[in-house]
Design a protein around this motif. Structure first.
Motif, short mmCIF file in Angstrom:
data_model
loop_
_atom_site.label_atom_id
_atom_site.label_comp_id
_atom_site.label_asym_id
_atom_site.label_seq_id
_atom_site.Cartn_x
_atom_site.Cartn_y
_atom_site.Cartn_z
N UNK A 57 0.84 -1.21 0.00
CA UNK A 57 0.00 0.00 0.00
C UNK A 57 0.87 1.26 0.00
N UNK A 58 1.93 1.24 0.81
CA UNK A 58 2.83 2.40 0.87
C UNK A 58 3.52 2.59 -0.48
N UNK A 59 3.91 1.50 -1.13
CA UNK A 59 4.55 1.60 -2.45
C UNK A 59 3.59 2.17 -3.48
N UNK A 60 2.34 1.75 -3.44
CA UNK A 60 1.35 2.27 -4.38
C UNK A 60 1.15 3.78 -4.17
N UNK A 61 1.08 4.20 -2.92
CA UNK A 61 0.95 5.63 -2.65
C UNK A 61 2.23 6.36 -3.07
N UNK A 62 3.37 5.74 -2.83
CA UNK A 62 4.64 6.35 -3.24
C UNK A 62 4.72 6.51 -4.74
N UNK A 63 4.20 5.53 -5.49
CA UNK A 63 4.19 5.63 -6.95
C UNK A 63 3.34 6.81 -7.41
N UNK A 64 2.23 7.04 -6.75
CA UNK A 64 1.37 8.18 -7.09
C UNK A 64 2.12 9.48 -6.81
N UNK A 65 2.85 9.52 -5.70
CA UNK A 65 3.62 10.72 -5.36
C UNK A 65 4.72 10.94 -6.39
N UNK A 66 5.45 9.86 -6.74
CA UNK A 66 6.56 9.97 -7.68
C UNK A 66 6.10 10.30 -9.10
N UNK A 67 4.87 9.97 -9.41
CA UNK A 67 4.31 10.24 -10.73
C UNK A 67 4.39 11.74 -11.02
N UNK A 68 4.18 12.54 -10.01
CA UNK A 68 4.31 13.99 -10.17
C UNK A 68 3.10 14.65 -10.80
N UNK A 69 2.22 13.88 -11.38
CA UNK A 69 1.04 14.47 -12.01
C UNK A 69 -0.06 14.75 -11.01
N UNK A 70 0.03 14.10 -9.85
CA UNK A 70 -1.01 14.27 -8.84
C UNK A 70 -0.40 14.84 -7.57
N UNK A 71 -1.04 15.82 -7.04
CA UNK A 71 -0.61 16.32 -5.75
C UNK A 71 -1.45 15.61 -4.70
N UNK A 72 -0.75 15.03 -3.72
CA UNK A 72 -1.48 14.30 -2.68
C UNK A 72 -2.18 15.26 -1.73
N UNK A 73 -3.39 14.92 -1.43
CA UNK A 73 -4.13 15.71 -0.45
C UNK A 73 -3.50 15.48 0.93
N UNK A 74 -3.72 16.39 1.86
CA UNK A 74 -3.19 16.19 3.21
C UNK A 74 -3.68 14.89 3.84
N UNK A 75 -4.90 14.48 3.52
CA UNK A 75 -5.42 13.23 4.07
C UNK A 75 -4.64 12.03 3.54
N UNK A 76 -4.31 12.06 2.25
CA UNK A 76 -3.55 10.96 1.67
C UNK A 76 -2.11 10.94 2.19
N UNK A 77 -1.52 12.10 2.39
CA UNK A 77 -0.18 12.17 2.98
C UNK A 77 -0.20 11.61 4.42
N UNK A 78 -1.26 11.93 5.14
CA UNK A 78 -1.40 11.40 6.50
C UNK A 78 -1.57 9.89 6.48
N UNK A 79 -2.31 9.41 5.48
CA UNK A 79 -2.48 7.95 5.35
C UNK A 79 -1.14 7.28 5.11
N UNK A 80 -0.32 7.86 4.26
CA UNK A 80 1.00 7.31 3.99
C UNK A 80 1.85 7.26 5.26
N UNK A 81 1.82 8.33 6.03
CA UNK A 81 2.57 8.36 7.30
C UNK A 81 2.04 7.31 8.28
N UNK A 82 0.74 7.12 8.29
CA UNK A 82 0.14 6.10 9.16
C UNK A 82 0.61 4.71 8.76
N UNK A 83 0.71 4.46 7.46
CA UNK A 83 1.21 3.16 6.99
C UNK A 83 2.65 2.93 7.46
#
Length: 152
Positions: A57-83
């Protein structure tokens, strides 16, 4: 000649455990040791699945971040930190493994000592008893915080 010293008395002889009681006690200790081994395998399998899922799950979120086309919402960033924090919390497996192995060695050592002491000499030679763990407790903590695991 009178002295103030008290007469020396011999220590009492060691108590002997009846053979049937010793065999039953040894059987219970070995059963407990075998149960601990099964618990260890269950714990290993469950933790492996949990860590794999959290890392995936963390890798999938990381891939979205690395994609650069999408800016993660604060909620999604918090989800990544929780993982990431959750994966860190799974360090309890290391502590649990140490405790299970330590207890298992202690139980098996006690079972061997009972067998040796109750059954006497083995016709094939002297009974070998593995020494139990020297430390009373391999893990010195009882709570989990990120980075707080003390290994022996």
């Amino acid at each position: 000649m009178l002295t103030n010293e008290e007469p020396q008395t011999a220590p009492p002889p060691p108590r002997e455990i009846p053979l049937l009681v010793a065999a039953e006690l040894q059987d219970h200790l070995m059963t407990a040791a075998n149960d601990l081994e099964r618990l260890q395998r269950l714990l290993d399998d469950a933790c492996e699945a949990l860590i794999g899922g959290f890392h995936g799950a963390a890798q999938q979120l990381g891939d979205v971040i690395d994609d650069g086309r999408h800016e993660l919402s604060p909620q999604l960033q918090e989800t990544l930190q929780t993982l990431y924090k959750t994966v860190t919390a799974l360090q309890f497996q290391d502590m649990a493994t140490q405790l299970i192995c330590h207890t298992n060695r202690r139980l098996r050592s006690c079972a061997d000592q009972i067998a040796r002491d109750a059954m006497g000499e083995d016709p094939d030679g002297e009974a070998v008893v593995d020494e139990g763990p020297l430390k009373p407790n391999p893990v010195t903590q009882d709570e989990m915080d990120a980075g707080s695991v003390e290994l022996f």
